[in-house]
Design an enzyme around this catalytic site. Structure first.
Site, PDB file in Angstrom:
ATOM      1  N   THR A  10     -20.224  -1.997 -16.422  1.00 35.57           N
ATOM      2  CA  THR A  10     -19.422  -1.079 -17.250  1.00 35.57           C
ATOM      3  C   THR A  10     -19.335   0.328 -16.654  1.00 35.57           C
ATOM      4  OG1 THR A  10     -21.370  -0.528 -18.554  1.00 35.57           O
ATOM      5  CG2 THR A  10     -19.963  -2.288 -19.409  1.00 35.57           C
ATOM      6  N   TYR A 152     -40.136   5.515 -13.010  1.00 33.70           N
ATOM      7  CA  TYR A 152     -38.897   4.984 -12.396  1.00 33.70           C
ATOM      8  C   TYR A 152     -39.214   4.433 -11.005  1.00 33.70           C
ATOM      9  CZ  TYR A 152     -34.227   4.594 -10.429  1.00 33.70           C
ATOM     10  OH  TYR A 152     -33.087   4.104  -9.817  1.00 33.70           O
ATOM     11  N   GLU A 188     -22.977   7.555 -13.475  1.00 32.68           N
ATOM     12  CA  GLU A 188     -23.482   8.062 -14.763  1.00 32.68           C
ATOM     13  C   GLU A 188     -25.010   8.122 -14.768  1.00 32.68           C
ATOM     14  OE1 GLU A 188     -21.677   5.736 -17.912  1.00 32.68           O
ATOM     15  OE2 GLU A 188     -19.670   6.181 -17.180  1.00 32.68           O
ATOM     16  N   PHE A 189     -25.611   7.764 -13.624  1.00 30.82           N
ATOM     17  CA  PHE A 189     -27.068   7.648 -13.515  1.00 30.82           C
ATOM     18  C   PHE A 189     -27.812   8.902 -14.003  1.00 30.82           C
ATOM     19  CE2 PHE A 189     -30.914   8.337 -10.953  1.00 30.82           C
ATOM     20  CZ  PHE A 189     -31.625   7.181 -11.201  1.00 30.82           C
TER      21      PHE A 189
END
Ligand code: NDP
Ligand code: 8X3
Length: 252
Positions: A10, A152, A188-189
């Site tokens: 998306t 992360y 969009e990270f």
């Protein structure tokens, strides 16, 4: 014509990867949680390339949703040639002692457990076919650890370890497993990482020419479309301005 399943289509890399394969005449299964984005991408592919698209809306963190969606694939979509495990995120950037449990759980559940849930179903389909190629989207954060990146980085180190483990276990079944580890790429990270703070996200790429999603799509495509006897196992790709996770040359 191959069938490609891309998780997280998306936005960002996943969307670009789906477009790249569709542009080259392949069938794409696109997944993500935002249904309207999936519908919009399906429409764009139909309009621009006319290749078949199957949108599947699910959260990779929910194994029941993953199994339900993938086990109910229509007959002509069941032979998946390529799986791109791309869905993922970073949530927050800060010292471990200030970490939010919610951030940690979102990253661990998506980047590690989500990848495992999807892979389990799809690799068994590939085993029946005796062929397939899985590309895991790792990160420079899977190769190095940088300040405040703690959890992360840990999830992406796990992706690296899983890629190596899957490569060994699936080898006898004719399945290739590769990884692509990008550095700074503007998608969009960072907006997701900074919880919607677009100004802060923009600063990450200030005075640098970052990678764009299409650069990653090119690498994934190159890996899977190389000749059958060639096995590209691992690609690290950064902007020219980035030497490693923490060494970035910014224009003044
Ligand atoms: P984006 O935020 O632009 O896209 C992330 C995609 O992942 C979206 O399609 C999103 O879909 C999907 N996603 C996130 N969580 C879930 C979930 N729980 N279930 C299903 N889909 C999910 O980021 P990128 O394109 O940049 O990131 C893609 C991958 O690349 C990630 O694994 C990221 O860690 C990695 N990466 C990114 C780098 C960068 O600098 N941009 C560098 C190195 C690696 P939706 O929200 O609709 O569910
Ligand atoms: C995304 C790139 O450098 O923020 O994986 O970890 S970085």
């Amino acid at each position: 014509m191959k069938t490609i399943l891309v998780t997280g289509a998306t936005a960002g890399f996943g969307r670009a990867i789906a477009l790249k394969y569709a542009q080259n005449g392949h069938k794409v299964i696109i997944t993500g949680r935002r249904k309207e984005r999936l519908d919009e991408l399906k429409q764009q592919i139909a309009q621009d390339y006319g290749t078949p698209v199957l949108p599947l809306c699910f959260d990779v963190r929910e194994n029941t949703e993953v199994e339900k969606a993938l086990q109910a694939l229509p007959a002509d979509w069941q032979n998946i040639d390529i799986l791109v495990n791309n869905a993922g995120l970073a949530a927050g950037l800060g010292p471990i002692q200030d970490g939010h449990l919610d951030h940690w759980e979102r990253m661990i559940d998506t980047n590690i457990k989500g990848l495992l849930y999807v892979s389990k179903v799809v690799c068994n389909m590939m085993i029946s076919q005796k062929s397939g190629h899985i590309v895991n989207i790792s990160s420079i954060a899977g190769k190095e650890v940088y300040p405040n990146g703690n959890v992360y980085c840990a999830t992406k180190h796990a992706v690296e370890a899983l890629t190596k483990g899957m490569r060994i276990d699936l080898h006898a079944h004719g399945i290739k497993v590769s990884s692509v580890a990008p550095g700074m790429a503007e998608t969009e990270f960072s907006i997701v990482r900074y919880d919607g703070d677009e100004e802060r996200a923009k600063k990450v790429y200030e005075n640098v020419e970052p990678l764009i999603a299409a650069d990653i799509a090119e690498s994934v495509y190159f890996i899977t479309e190389s000749p059958k006897h060639v096995y590209i196992q691992d690609i690290v790709i950064t902007p020219a301005a980035q030497a490693n996770a923490t060494t970035v040359r910014r224009n003044q």
